[in-house]
Design a protein around this motif. Structure first.
Motif, PDB file in Angstrom:
ATOM      1  N   GLU A   1      -4.625  30.206 -25.117  1.00 56.45           N
ATOM      2  CA  GLU A   1      -4.435  31.286 -24.143  1.00 56.45           C
ATOM      3  C   GLU A   1      -5.230  31.075 -22.864  1.00 56.45           C
ATOM      4  OE1 GLU A   1      -5.078  35.041 -26.061  1.00 56.45           O
ATOM      5  OE2 GLU A   1      -3.078  34.971 -26.983  1.00 56.45           O
TER       6      GLU A   1
ATOM      7  N   LEU B   1      -2.747  37.583 -13.617  1.00 56.36           N
ATOM      8  CA  LEU B   1      -3.967  37.701 -14.406  1.00 56.36           C
ATOM      9  C   LEU B   1      -5.131  38.031 -13.476  1.00 56.36           C
ATOM     10  CD1 LEU B   1      -5.419  34.220 -15.223  1.00 56.36           C
ATOM     11  CD2 LEU B   1      -3.078  34.380 -14.415  1.00 56.36           C
TER      12      LEU B   1
ATOM     13  N   THR C   1      -0.844  33.066  -9.724  1.00 57.79           N
ATOM     14  CA  THR C   1      -1.923  33.804 -10.376  1.00 57.79           C
ATOM     15  C   THR C   1      -1.925  35.276  -9.964  1.00 57.79           C
ATOM     16  OG1 THR C   1      -3.287  31.799 -10.244  1.00 57.79           O
ATOM     17  CG2 THR C   1      -4.408  33.875 -10.753  1.00 57.79           C
TER      18      THR C   1
ATOM     19  N   SER D   1       1.269  32.846 -16.760  1.00 57.28           N
ATOM     20  CA  SER D   1       2.213  33.841 -17.277  1.00 57.28           C
ATOM     21  C   SER D   1       3.635  33.301 -17.325  1.00 57.28           C
ATOM     22  CB  SER D   1       2.136  35.115 -16.425  1.00 57.28           C
ATOM     23  OG  SER D   1       2.724  36.198 -17.112  1.00 57.28           O
TER      24      SER D   1
ATOM     25  N   SER E   1       0.889  39.897 -20.990  1.00 56.49           N
ATOM     26  CA  SER E   1       1.437  38.607 -20.579  1.00 56.49           C
ATOM     27  C   SER E   1       1.210  37.556 -21.665  1.00 56.49           C
ATOM     28  CB  SER E   1       0.776  38.165 -19.269  1.00 56.49           C
ATOM     29  OG  SER E   1       0.892  36.774 -19.080  1.00 56.49           O
TER      30      SER E   1
ATOM     31  N   ARG F   1      -2.652  41.227 -18.241  1.00 55.33           N
ATOM     32  CA  ARG F   1      -2.953  39.915 -18.813  1.00 55.33           C
ATOM     33  C   ARG F   1      -2.757  39.918 -20.333  1.00 55.33           C
ATOM     34  NH1 ARG F   1      -2.843  34.503 -18.806  1.00 55.33           N
ATOM     35  NH2 ARG F   1      -4.788  33.500 -19.471  1.00 55.33           N
TER      36      ARG F   1
END
Lengths: 408, 408
Positions: free
Chosen positions: B330, B205, B201, B335, B306, B303
Motif C-alpha cells: 500500500e 492521497l 497525487t 490511486s 482508495s 486515502r
C-alpha cells in the motif's frame, strides 16, 4: 464637425451594424467604453460553455478529447480567427496567455537569428511585452533588449545585431496605430524578424499578417474579440518559419507524437509546435462562441464605424479643454480615444458612478474604447455629455473618487 | 481476499464517503475509472461558471477585477488547495498549465544553484516533464538533463553538478508511489533542489510539502481534483525560496506593481511572482467549485477508501492471468491500477463499449483510476466482472476495437 443627439440617432438608424447589439448581453444603465480592456458578453456564450461543461465534460468525460474534438480545438479556433488577421489557415493557434505566447515566439526568433542578440521594443509598450522580452533575453547568452523611446526611433537602432523587433500595432494608451506593412519591411531590410502584438487590433480593424510578410504575432482573446475574462490568447507564426522554428516551451501538446509518450522532444509539423500544455478548454469554448458573432460581420464595416465613433467622440470632447492624445488622422488611430487629465483617476471614477465605464492608465490618461458591435452613436454622444457634466460640475473632486493604490 | 458482490454492497453501506457520489453528475450506464485522466463533473460547477459568465463578466464587466475578486483568484485558489498539499498559506498559486509551471520552477531552480547545471529526471516520467526539462536546460549555458532509468537510480547520479531533481510522486503508468520525505532528503543531502510533479497525487492521497521540506512542486487541476478539461494547474514554491527565486516567464501578473505600467520587471514578493499573464478565469471558476467538494472530505478517509478500492480490484483481476504492474504494497501505491496486456488498446475499447471507461498507455498498459468520491465498491466489482468477461469472451478481438493511430 460637432453633431447633436438627433443627428447621432439618425446615424444609428442608418447603421448597418446596429443589429449586432442584439448579439450581446449588457447590463442596464451602463455605457460600456472599456471593451478594449474586457469585451462584453456575447449572448451565445453561456449556452456554449454550459454545453461543454454539462454535455462534453459531464457526459462525454474523457471520450470528448476525440468525440467533441477537444484535441483539435487550439488549431481549429486559430483557423476561425485567421481571416480576421489576414492569415491563411494553419498559421494561427489559440493557447496560453499573450505573455506566454510572446515568450515562445521571442525564443523561436532568437534561435532563427543565431548571429544576432538584440531585441528591440518600445519603452511605452504594454509592460508585459517588456517584462517577457527581459525574461527571454536573460536566458540567451549575450542577448539583450533595447527599449526605444518610441517606434519612430526604430531606424536609428536597426543594426546588424538586431534579431527581432517587438511592437504593439495599436498603442494601449494613446490608441496610436503603426503602419504594419511599412514597419515590417524596414525591419526585414535590416535582416531582423518582426513580431507584432495585436492585442488592441484583433477585432478592431482588418489587418493582414500574410500580406505584410509578418514573421510572428501574438494577441489576446478578451478585448475586442469578446472571448471572456482571461480568455486564451493566440499566436501567429508564418508558414515559412514553422519548419525551422524551435520555441523553448516544449510541452507535450507540441510534440510530433504526444500519445506515444516518448522521452525525447520532437516538435510536430505546422503551427501546433507552438503549443505547450493541455489547453484551457472552458475558455476556448467561450472564445468559440465569440467567433460565431465575428462570422456575421465584415471587419471593413467594423473599422468604418469605429473611425466614425472615435471621430465623433473627439469632436465632442475637444471643446472641453482636455488634451486628446489619440491621433486625429484616421490611418494613425486604432479604436480608442485617450484624453489627458491630471486627476484622470477621479474623473474615471465619477464617470463610472454615472454608468459610463472607461478606464485610467497612470499617470494621467483616461481611455475610452469604442466597440462598433455594441456601441451606438447615441451612446457615444451620451458618454461625451457625461464627461462634460463631470468636468463642468467638478463632481470628480469628491473624496470618494480619490485614487487608491489598488488595481483598476 | 476475493470478495463477492454482496460483500461489496455491504462495504458500500458502511462507506463514510458514499454520500459524496451525490456531489457529482455522472452519465447513466458508465463505470468511470478514468478520473486520474479527467475527473468527473461536480454538481455545483455549472452554476459557479455560469455565475462568473453571466453575473461577474456579463453584468460586472471590467469592474469584476476588483468587485468579484478576480485579481486575487490565483492566490486565493492556491490557498484553498494548500491544505490538501500540506502547505501553509502563501505558497501555492493556481495558473497556466503544468508544463508551463514546470518551466518556471526549473528556471528558478537553475538560478538558485548557479554552480550546478544538471537536472535529473526519470526516463519513464510523464513525457511533458521531460520535454520541458529539455526546453529549460537548452536555455541555460552548460545545462543538461540526465534521464535516469528509474528513481531507484537516483543515488548513483546525485553528484555535485546536480541543481535539481524532477520526479513524479505517483508514476502515471504504473501507479507506483515514491517516498516524498526520503527522496527529498536524499536530494537535499546532495545539495540539489527537489521538484515534485504531483499530478497523480493531488486529491488522491494526503501529502505534506512543508513537512517533507519540498522546494518546488507542480500539479494539475483536472485529474483527481475535478477542475474540468484543461483546468488551470498549480505551483508550489516553499516560502524560504520566494525571496530569491527568479522565474523566467516574467509577465505582468508577477510584477510588484502591475498597474504602475513600468518598463522594467521587478518581481512581487511572495508566491505571486510565479504568475505570468492574465489568468484563465473561467477555468478558475470551475476549479473553485471543485474545491467546494474537497472541503467536505477528509483526505485520510479518501486515502483509506482508495487503498481499499485498488486492493479489491487487484484481488479480483489477478486470477484473470493479467500481469498487475501496480505495487501490492500500500505504501508504494497511488490511486490507480495498471495491468499489462499486449492488446491493451483493444481491451480498453471493448470495455468502453460496455460502459467501463479506463484508458490505454502505450505500448501495453491498461490503466484504471480509482476515485473514492464517486466510485463504490460495487462499481469496482462490476468493472472487474466486465474485464473478466471481455477477456474470457475474446470480444476485444473484434476488428472495430483494433488500434488506430489517433489520440486516446
Amino acid at each position: 464637425m460637432r453633431r447633436n443627439r438627433e443627428e447621432c440617432a439618425a446615424l444609428d438608424a442608418a447603421d448597418p451594424l446596429a443589429a449586432m447589439r442584439q448579439e450581446f448581453t449588457l447590463p442596464e444603465g451602463v455605457l460600456y467604453l472599456d471593451g478594449n480592456s474586457l469585451g462584453a458578453l456575447p449572448s451565445g456564450t453561456p449556452a456554449r460553455v454550459a454545453r461543454m461543461i454539462e454535455h462534453e465534460w459531464g457526459h462525454g468525460l474523457i471520450r470528448s478529447w476525440n468525440d467533441a474534438g477537444w484535441y483539435g480545438l487550439p488549431a481549429r479556433l486559430g483557423d476561425r480567427l485567421a481571416p480576421m488577421l489576414g492569415a491563411a489557415p494553419g498559421q494561427v493557434v489559440v493557447c496560453d496567455s499573450t505573455s506566454v505566447n510572446l515568450f515562445k515566439v521571442l525564443g523561436a526568433a532568437l534561435r532563427l537569428r543565431p548571429g544576432r542578440r538584440t531585441v528591440l521594443a518600445e519603452r511605452v509598450a504594454f509592460p508585459t511585452d517588456l517584462y517577457i522580452t527581459e525574461g527571454v533575453t536573460s536566458l540567451f547568452d549575450g542577448a539583450r533588449s533595447v527599449l526605444l523611446p518610441s517606434a519612430a526611433d526604430l531606424d536609428a537602432h536597426l543594426g546588424e545585431d538586431v534579431a527581432a523587433v517587438v511592437l504593439s500595432h495599436v498603442d494601449y494608451r494613446t490608441g496610436e496605430l503603426l503602419d504594419m506593412a511599412a514597419v515590417t519591411e524596414r525591419v526585414h531590410r535590416a535582416g531582423a524578424l518582426m513580431i507584432w502584438d495585436v492585442c488592441h487590433t484583433a477585432g478592431a480593424l482588418p489587418i493582414s499578417f500574410d500580406d505584410c510578410d509578418v514573421d510572428f504575432a501574438v494577441g489576446c482573446g478578451y478585448k475586442y474579440l469578446n472571448g471572456g475574462p482571461g480568455a486564451p490568447a493566440f499566436l501567429y507564426a508564418a508558414e515559412r518559419h514553422q519548419g525551422e522554428a524551435r520555441q523553448p516551451l516544449s510541452g507535450w501538446f507540441g510534440h510530433a507524437r504526444p500519445f506515444a509518450f516518448e522521452p525525447g522532444y520532437e516538435p510536430t509539423g505546422g503551427i501546433r509546435r507552438f503549443l505547450t500544455g493541455t489547453p484551457p478548454l472552458l475558455g476556448m469554448a467561450a472564445l468559440d462562441a465569440s467567433l460565431d458573432v465575428w462570422e456575421k460581420v465584415d471587419l471593413a464595416a467594423v473599422r468604418a464605424k469605429s473611425l466614425a465613433l472615435t471621430s465623433l467622440f473627439m469632436d465632442l470632447v475637444e471643446p472641453l479643454g482636455l488634451e486628446v492624445v489619440t491621433p486625429r488622422t484616421e490611418a494613425l488611430r486604432g479604436s480608442q480615444v485617450a484624453v489627458r487629465h491630471e486627476d484622470g483617476y477621479a474623473v474615471v471614477q465619477a464617470l463610472i458612478e454615472r454608468g459610463v465605464i472607461g478606464d485610467f492608465r497612470a499617470p494621467d490618461l483616461i481611455r475610452f474604447g469604442f466597440t462598433p458591435l455594441y456601441l451606438s452613436y447615441v451612446d457615444v454622444w451620451e458618454a461625451a455629455r457625461h464627461l462634460r457634466e463631470v468636468l463642468e460640475s467638478g463632481e470628480w473632486r469628491d473624496e470618494r473618487f480619490a485614487r487608491r493604490s489598488d488595481v483598476t
